[in-house]
Design a protein around this motif. Structure first.
Motif, PDB file in Angstrom:
ATOM      1  N   ILE A 370       0.832  -1.215   0.000  1.00 26.61           N
ATOM      2  CA  ILE A 370       0.000   0.000   0.000  1.00 26.61           C
ATOM      3  C   ILE A 370       0.858   1.254   0.000  1.00 26.61           C
ATOM      4  N   CYS A 371       1.965   1.237   0.728  1.00 26.31           N
ATOM      5  CA  CYS A 371       2.868   2.399   0.726  1.00 26.31           C
ATOM      6  C   CYS A 371       3.447   2.618  -0.670  1.00 26.31           C
ATOM      7  N   ALA A 372       3.869   1.547  -1.317  1.00 29.70           N
ATOM      8  CA  ALA A 372       4.418   1.662  -2.672  1.00 29.70           C
ATOM      9  C   ALA A 372       3.357   2.166  -3.639  1.00 29.70           C
ATOM     10  N   TYR A 373       2.158   1.632  -3.517  1.00 34.31           N
ATOM     11  CA  TYR A 373       1.049   2.051  -4.372  1.00 34.31           C
ATOM     12  C   TYR A 373       0.732   3.531  -4.155  1.00 34.31           C
ATOM     13  N   GLY A 374       0.685   3.962  -2.894  1.00 31.52           N
ATOM     14  CA  GLY A 374       0.400   5.364  -2.594  1.00 31.52           C
ATOM     15  C   GLY A 374       1.464   6.293  -3.145  1.00 31.52           C
ATOM     16  N   PHE A 375       2.728   5.872  -3.039  1.00 25.56           N
ATOM     17  CA  PHE A 375       3.835   6.694  -3.536  1.00 25.56           C
ATOM     18  C   PHE A 375       3.747   6.877  -5.050  1.00 25.56           C
ATOM     19  N   VAL A 376       3.532   5.790  -5.771  1.00 23.70           N
ATOM     20  CA  VAL A 376       3.484   5.862  -7.233  1.00 23.70           C
ATOM     21  C   VAL A 376       2.262   6.635  -7.709  1.00 23.70           C
ATOM     22  N   GLU A 377       1.132   6.420  -7.067  1.00 24.58           N
ATOM     23  CA  GLU A 377      -0.099   7.058  -7.518  1.00 24.58           C
ATOM     24  C   GLU A 377      -0.128   8.555  -7.236  1.00 24.58           C
ATOM     25  N   ILE A 378       0.476   8.961  -6.117  1.00 21.94           N
ATOM     26  CA  ILE A 378       0.465  10.402  -5.821  1.00 21.94           C
ATOM     27  C   ILE A 378       1.332  11.161  -6.823  1.00 21.94           C
ATOM     28  N   LEU A 379       2.373  10.493  -7.334  1.00 23.42           N
ATOM     29  CA  LEU A 379       3.231  11.151  -8.315  1.00 23.42           C
ATOM     30  C   LEU A 379       2.469  11.461  -9.596  1.00 23.42           C
ATOM     31  N   LYS A 384       5.333  18.137 -12.812  1.00 25.68           N
ATOM     32  CA  LYS A 384       6.712  17.641 -12.910  1.00 25.68           C
ATOM     33  C   LYS A 384       7.603  18.157 -11.790  1.00 25.68           C
ATOM     34  N   LYS A 385       7.490  19.437 -11.467  1.00 22.33           N
ATOM     35  CA  LYS A 385       8.348  20.032 -10.452  1.00 22.33           C
ATOM     36  C   LYS A 385       8.073  19.433  -9.081  1.00 22.33           C
ATOM     37  N   LYS A 386       6.794  19.322  -8.730  1.00 20.37           N
ATOM     38  CA  LYS A 386       6.433  18.745  -7.436  1.00 20.37           C
ATOM     39  C   LYS A 386       6.803  17.264  -7.379  1.00 20.37           C
ATOM     40  N   ARG A 387       6.690  16.597  -8.508  1.00 20.40           N
ATOM     41  CA  ARG A 387       7.027  15.184  -8.567  1.00 20.40           C
ATOM     42  C   ARG A 387       8.508  14.972  -8.244  1.00 20.40           C
ATOM     43  N   ILE A 388       9.341  15.814  -8.819  1.00 21.37           N
ATOM     44  CA  ILE A 388      10.786  15.713  -8.571  1.00 21.37           C
ATOM     45  C   ILE A 388      11.090  15.964  -7.101  1.00 21.37           C
ATOM     46  N   ILE A 389      10.422  16.962  -6.529  1.00 21.14           N
ATOM     47  CA  ILE A 389      10.651  17.294  -5.117  1.00 21.14           C
ATOM     48  C   ILE A 389      10.242  16.138  -4.216  1.00 21.14           C
ATOM     49  N   VAL A 390       9.061  15.570  -4.487  1.00 17.92           N
ATOM     50  CA  VAL A 390       8.561  14.459  -3.661  1.00 17.92           C
ATOM     51  C   VAL A 390       9.488  13.249  -3.762  1.00 17.92           C
ATOM     52  N   VAL A 391       9.909  12.904  -4.983  1.00 16.11           N
ATOM     53  CA  VAL A 391      10.787  11.756  -5.185  1.00 16.11           C
ATOM     54  C   VAL A 391      12.124  11.971  -4.481  1.00 16.11           C
ATOM     55  N   ALA A 392      12.708  13.143  -4.684  1.00 13.52           N
ATOM     56  CA  ALA A 392      14.021  13.430  -4.098  1.00 13.52           C
ATOM     57  C   ALA A 392      13.966  13.448  -2.578  1.00 13.52           C
ATOM     58  N   LEU A 393      12.972  14.154  -2.041  1.00 14.26           N
ATOM     59  CA  LEU A 393      12.864  14.284  -0.587  1.00 14.26           C
ATOM     60  C   LEU A 393      12.550  12.933   0.063  1.00 14.26           C
ATOM     61  N   SER A 394      11.625  12.191  -0.531  1.00 18.11           N
ATOM     62  CA  SER A 394      11.252  10.891   0.023  1.00 18.11           C
ATOM     63  C   SER A 394      12.430   9.920  -0.015  1.00 18.11           C
ATOM     64  N   THR A 395      13.169   9.945  -1.119  1.00 19.64           N
ATOM     65  CA  THR A 395      14.323   9.051  -1.260  1.00 19.64           C
ATOM     66  C   THR A 395      15.390   9.369  -0.228  1.00 19.64           C
TER      67      THR A 395
END
Length: 547
Positions: A370-379, A384-395
């Motif tokens: 569910i965590c993986a699903y939530g992460f992919v779906e929210i992206l 694009k800009k927010k997506r990069i921020i979320v991916v970078a910060l979460s990683t």
């Protein structure tokens, strides 16, 4: 080879490495359950019988319970190849723990058909504190997860495609009930609920459904004699909230303390209200932020302290995943929900170590999915800009949290909690083995718990010799099996009034006796031949002799 397949291979190697690195050092020693599993596997390998002489049993009598057979039999190949050692006992859960990560990928693919989600879920399970902890030692619960994941994967393949996969899925589901007691409750309940959820599909394919149901039932048939014998309740008596020895006195005490007029105390304080209250309390304890994201379980063998069962960064994505799961009406959402809600039912009926990471490990893959699903779906809903921020910060946060956990686990955990892992028996038995022929009797305290199984394990004591030993003395009391003697070994509690060092020494004046005890078991003026300390420097064992 696609980059996704390459990532999956990397994940497999990462999973294996995180589970095998320093495997004989962290945890710092085998606990008595691991020693029991290992020695019984060794005994089956050498004689076809368990330590009690029972031929190829389906249940292994051990201390205050009957261990289920799957983990014991699965441990035989490694022990046959590598010998009876801590490494050979622990390599088996390392292997199926790694395979569970790959199974989760396959299962998630059947759920969502989205490889990014599948890879992310496998990554989260690979680095999961919950899963790593319980696949680096020989815990039966982690083996149940492996078989249930396989069964669910095959079941979903049948729901998504060819129905004959239902029949195949009955086999791993059937095996799961021979792995761990929680699976004996969860698996039948889960399959029953899934049958209701997917009734229309099963009705259309009723021939395959009936055959799979009969095959699963056939897997349960060997359990019938054990259940009818009453032995199945041995362990449950010790841990159940319905245990009469504790239940009735507590109810009577609360009635006596109540200031309410008659008959309200009886209506409020009774077996039904007591059991309902504690079941709900135990069940809900596993949904708290403290258990999931902050502190985790209190049992030190089952969890590294000071970290949640999940990483904190997973919390928002868990909520997001649950939201999207139902708002988008994903095909198998109700099956997933049943998995989550039923995973905590077995532990809710017990009274010790609540919340419990060991008995609820089957829920861990659900959370990672569910965590993986939530992460992919929210992206997908972000620009694009927010997506990069979320991916970078979460990683970055995930790497930071994982690094802190792994550093504490591999460096500090063993030092902090070696006592909790019954550390010291290996060193004691090594000394005893070296001086075995010098003594007429060897006395080892049972203060720390079941010394006989550690002695058998670390001596690689011949199973046939133990089974036929004329000096073997064991008895059952208070739903526990005690071994007090075998060969030249004697296992009293040296702290008890009638089995102290001085008493035993005075009775054995004509014998040369070696004593192994804890600090305080021997007078200060008795020379210590050898001492064993816990990894934090505290004294664990002292060895002396009397002539």
């Amino acid at each position: 080879m696609s980059w996704r397949n390459l990532l999956l291979i990397v994940l497999a190697f990462l999973s294996f490495f995180l589970r095998v690195y320093k495997i004989t050092e962290v945890p710092p020693s085998l606990n008595w359950d691991e020693a029991s599993i290992g020695y019984n596997a060794y005994s089956i390998l050498k004689t076809g019988r368990d330590e009690w002489g029972v031929k190829f049993p389906l249940h292994f009598q051990s201390f205050g319970e009957y261990k289920l057979p799957a983990q014991v039999y699965a441990s035989i190949p490694a022990i046959a190849i590598l010998g009876l050692t801590p490494f050979s006992v622990r390599i088996t859960p390392v292997i199926y723990g790694t395979l569970s990560v790959l199974l989760l990928y396959l299962l998630t693919q059947e759920l969502f058909r989205k490889r990014t989600v599948s890879l992310a879920s496998s990554l989260l399970l690979a680095i999961s504190p919950w899963h790593i902890q319980l696949t680096r030692a020989s815990f039966e619960s982690s083996f149940s997860v492996f078989w249930i994941l396989m069964g669910l994967w095959l079941l979903l393949k049948g729901l998504n495609g060819k129905r004959w996969w239902w029949i195949v899925s009955a086999i791993p589901f059937g095996i799961s009930v021979y792995t761990y007691n929680s699976a004996r409750v969860f698996t039948p309940l889960f399959l029953g609920v899934v049958a209701l959820i997917c009734f229309k599909k099963f009705w259309v394919g009723r021939k395959h459904a009936i055959v799979s149901g009969l095959l699963f039932t056939l897997c349960l048939v060997p359990l019938v004699p054990f259940v009818l014998s009453g032995e199945a309740s041995a362990r449950y008596k010790l841990v159940s909230i319905t245990n009469e020895e504790g239940l009735v006195p507590r109810i009577n005490e609360r009635r006596g303390q109540s200031t309410l007029p008659y008959p309200l105390p009886k209506l409020i304080h009774n077996k039904v209200t007591y059991i309902t209250y504690y079941f709900a309390k135990n069940y809900l304890a596993h949904f708290t932020p403290d258990f999931l994201f902050i502190s985790g379980a209190e049992h030190r063998q089952h969890h590294a302290q000071g970290v949640g069962e999940l990483y904190k960064i997973q919390a928002p994505f868990l909520l997001i995943g649950l939201y999207f799961l139902f708002s988008r009406k994903e095909k198998h959402r109700w099956v997933l929900l049943a998995w989550l809600l039923l995973a905590f039912v077995p532990v809710a009926t017990t009274k010790d170590s609540i919340p419990n990471a060991l008995r609820t490990l089957i829920a861990a893959p659900f959370f990672e999915i569910i965590c993986a699903y939530g992460f992919v779906e929210i992206l997908k809903v972000l620009d694009k800009k927010k997506r990069i921020i979320v991916v970078a910060l979460s990683t970055l946060i995930l790497i930071w949290e994982t690094s802190l956990y792994l550093k504490d686990y591999y460096i500090s955990y063993a030092i902090k909690y070696s006592r909790d892992w019954q550390y010291g028996y290996k060193q004691v038995v090594a000394y005893v083995s070296e001086h075995y022929n010098e003594y007429d009797e060897i006395v080892i305290t049972r203060y720390y718990g079941e010394p006989h199984i550690f002695t058998l394990f670390y001596l690689n004591f011949p199973p046939d010799k133990f089974q036929n030993d004329k000096n073997l003395v064991r008895y059952k009391a208070f739903d526990w099996v005690w071994v007090t003697n075998f060969d030249k070994f004697y296992f009293p509690n040296l702290s008890d009034l009638d089995t102290r060092y001085a008493d035993i020494a005075s009775k054995n004046k004509d014998k040369r006796t070696l004593f192994v005890g804890k600090p305080g078991d021997f007078p200060d003026d008795v020379e210590k031949l050898y001492t064993v300390n816990y990894l934090n420097g505290e004294r664990a064992f002292e060895i002396v002799e009397s002539k």
